[in-house]
Design a protein around this motif. Structure first.
Motif, mmCIF file in Angstrom:
data_model
loop_
_atom_site.group_PDB
_atom_site.id
_atom_site.type_symbol
_atom_site.label_atom_id
_atom_site.label_comp_id
_atom_site.label_asym_id
_atom_site.label_seq_id
_atom_site.Cartn_x
_atom_site.Cartn_y
_atom_site.Cartn_z
ATOM 1 N N ASP A 118 0.817 -1.219 0.000
ATOM 2 C CA ASP A 118 0.000 0.000 0.000
ATOM 3 C C ASP A 118 0.851 1.269 0.000
ATOM 4 O O ASP A 118 0.336 2.366 0.235
ATOM 5 N N SER A 119 2.159 1.113 -0.236
ATOM 6 C CA SER A 119 3.091 2.254 -0.334
ATOM 7 C C SER A 119 3.127 3.086 0.945
ATOM 8 O O SER A 119 3.082 4.318 0.923
ATOM 9 N N PHE A 120 3.233 2.397 2.070
ATOM 10 C CA PHE A 120 3.307 3.079 3.365
ATOM 11 C C PHE A 120 4.480 4.054 3.409
ATOM 12 O O PHE A 120 4.367 5.158 3.956
ATOM 13 N N ASP A 121 5.615 3.668 2.805
ATOM 14 C CA ASP A 121 6.789 4.545 2.807
ATOM 15 C C ASP A 121 6.516 5.844 2.060
ATOM 16 O O ASP A 121 6.952 6.928 2.483
ATOM 17 N N THR A 122 5.766 5.758 0.970
ATOM 18 C CA THR A 122 5.433 6.960 0.199
ATOM 19 C C THR A 122 4.475 7.859 0.969
ATOM 20 O O THR A 122 4.597 9.094 0.933
ATOM 21 N N ILE A 123 3.537 7.254 1.674
ATOM 22 C CA ILE A 123 2.593 8.025 2.485
ATOM 23 C C ILE A 123 3.340 8.832 3.545
ATOM 24 O O ILE A 123 3.087 10.025 3.743
ATOM 25 N N ASN A 157 5.473 11.635 1.894
ATOM 26 C CA ASN A 157 4.629 12.751 1.459
ATOM 27 C C ASN A 157 4.241 13.649 2.633
ATOM 28 O O ASN A 157 4.221 14.881 2.515
ATOM 29 N N ALA A 158 3.933 13.035 3.775
ATOM 30 C CA ALA A 158 3.549 13.812 4.957
ATOM 31 C C ALA A 158 4.706 14.682 5.440
ATOM 32 O O ALA A 158 4.523 15.872 5.748
ATOM 33 N N ILE A 159 5.910 14.107 5.499
ATOM 34 C CA ILE A 159 7.075 14.864 5.962
ATOM 35 C C ILE A 159 7.425 15.965 4.968
ATOM 36 O O ILE A 159 7.787 17.086 5.354
ATOM 37 N N GLU A 160 7.310 15.674 3.683
ATOM 38 C CA GLU A 160 7.581 16.695 2.666
ATOM 39 C C GLU A 160 6.593 17.852 2.770
ATOM 40 O O GLU A 160 6.977 19.023 2.653
ATOM 41 N N LYS A 161 5.310 17.542 2.989
ATOM 42 C CA LYS A 161 4.300 18.597 3.114
ATOM 43 C C LYS A 161 4.565 19.463 4.346
ATOM 44 O O LYS A 161 4.445 20.696 4.293
#
Length: 266
Positions: free
Chosen positions: A239-244, A247-251
């Protein structure tokens, strides 16, 4: 030994955490609190009557001035206080997006920028800092910050991502914990039962964490081949947990950069 004046402006989440953490210190401080909301001020006056409390700003003659103010309000606060700050006062800023060079446009004092989180309330925080002076002025890092948690100096250029990872950090773990509780509820456990299971995990985890052990090492101690943990971890990976998470840290990092630009444009 003469006590150092610690001036705290603002009793929001972070300001109250500073106050709570300092109240268990070695008492080498004389704490003065400034809060414009009198109802909030009255709560802490009753809880810690040994401190001095004010709902307006007077002269800051010595010690450390900690700016526990929301980014949207800091420029307005500076207008009110900049002419009241004496030369020897150390400015301590935990304000997200507030760069040292922006503060220097208003005052010429020594400045230390920090990015703690709410764990300083229990003296368990990690406090990244950057400063515009040498050595430990007023022994502030050693006698005060180190009491509130572990400290480490960073280049200020990294403060946006530090804010996202460390300053906002507790929220990421609180959200994950809440979702674990929700999952337990959906799979048949009561809310109370789910909370007990998750809370007890969180309480015990610090005993496993050290600078000598990596998180992949810890994960390997929990999972076994073709076991329940591995099944769940594989689902997170699919489910691409690493991408989630990225994305949160980048935002959050980008928002810190935006706040800095907004403050400088006012």
């Amino acid at each position: 030994m003469e006590k150092t004046d610690i001036h705290i402006i603002g009793l929001g989440n972070l300001g109250s955490a500073f106050l709570e953490g300092l109240m268990t210190s070695n008492k080498e401080h004389s704490i003065k609190v400034y809060e414009l909301d009198t109802s909030v001020l009255e709560v802490y006056e009753k809880k810690y009557p040994e401190n001095d409390y004010f709902n307006s700003f007077d002269e800051f003659k010595s010690g450390v001035l900690i700016l526990c103010v929301k980014p949207q309000s800091i420029n307005e606060i500076f207008v009110q206080i900049k002419d009241k700050i004496h030369e020897g006062v150390l400015i301590c800023s935990p304000v997200a997006g507030l760069d040292i060079d922006h503060i220097e446009k208003s005052i010429s004092n020594k400045i230390i920028r920090i990015m703690p989180n709410l764990l300083i309330r229990n003296n368990k925080g990690f406090i990244p800092y950057s400063k515009n002076y040498e050595n430990d002025y007023l022994d502030f890092i050693q006698s005060t910050l180190n009491h509130l948690g572990r400290t480490k100096e960073f280049s200020e250029q990294y403060f946006p991502v530090i804010t996202a990872l460390s300053g906002s950090g507790p929220a990421w773990f609180f959200l994950l914990s809440n979702e674990l509780i929700n999952a337990g509820n959906k799979l048949g456990l009561s809310n109370q039962e789910s909370e007990i299971l998750v809370n007890e995990i969180i309480k015990g985890l610090p005993e496993l964490i050290s600078d000598d052990v990596t998180y992949p090492d810890l994960i390997s101690k929990v999972k076994s081949p073709k076991g329940t943990t591995e099944a769940g971890l594989n689902s997170l990976k699919n489910d691409s947990f690493d991408t989630i998470i990225l994305n949160a840290i980048e935002k959050a990092t980008q928002r810190s950069i935006e706040l800095s630009k907004e403050l400088k444009s006012e």
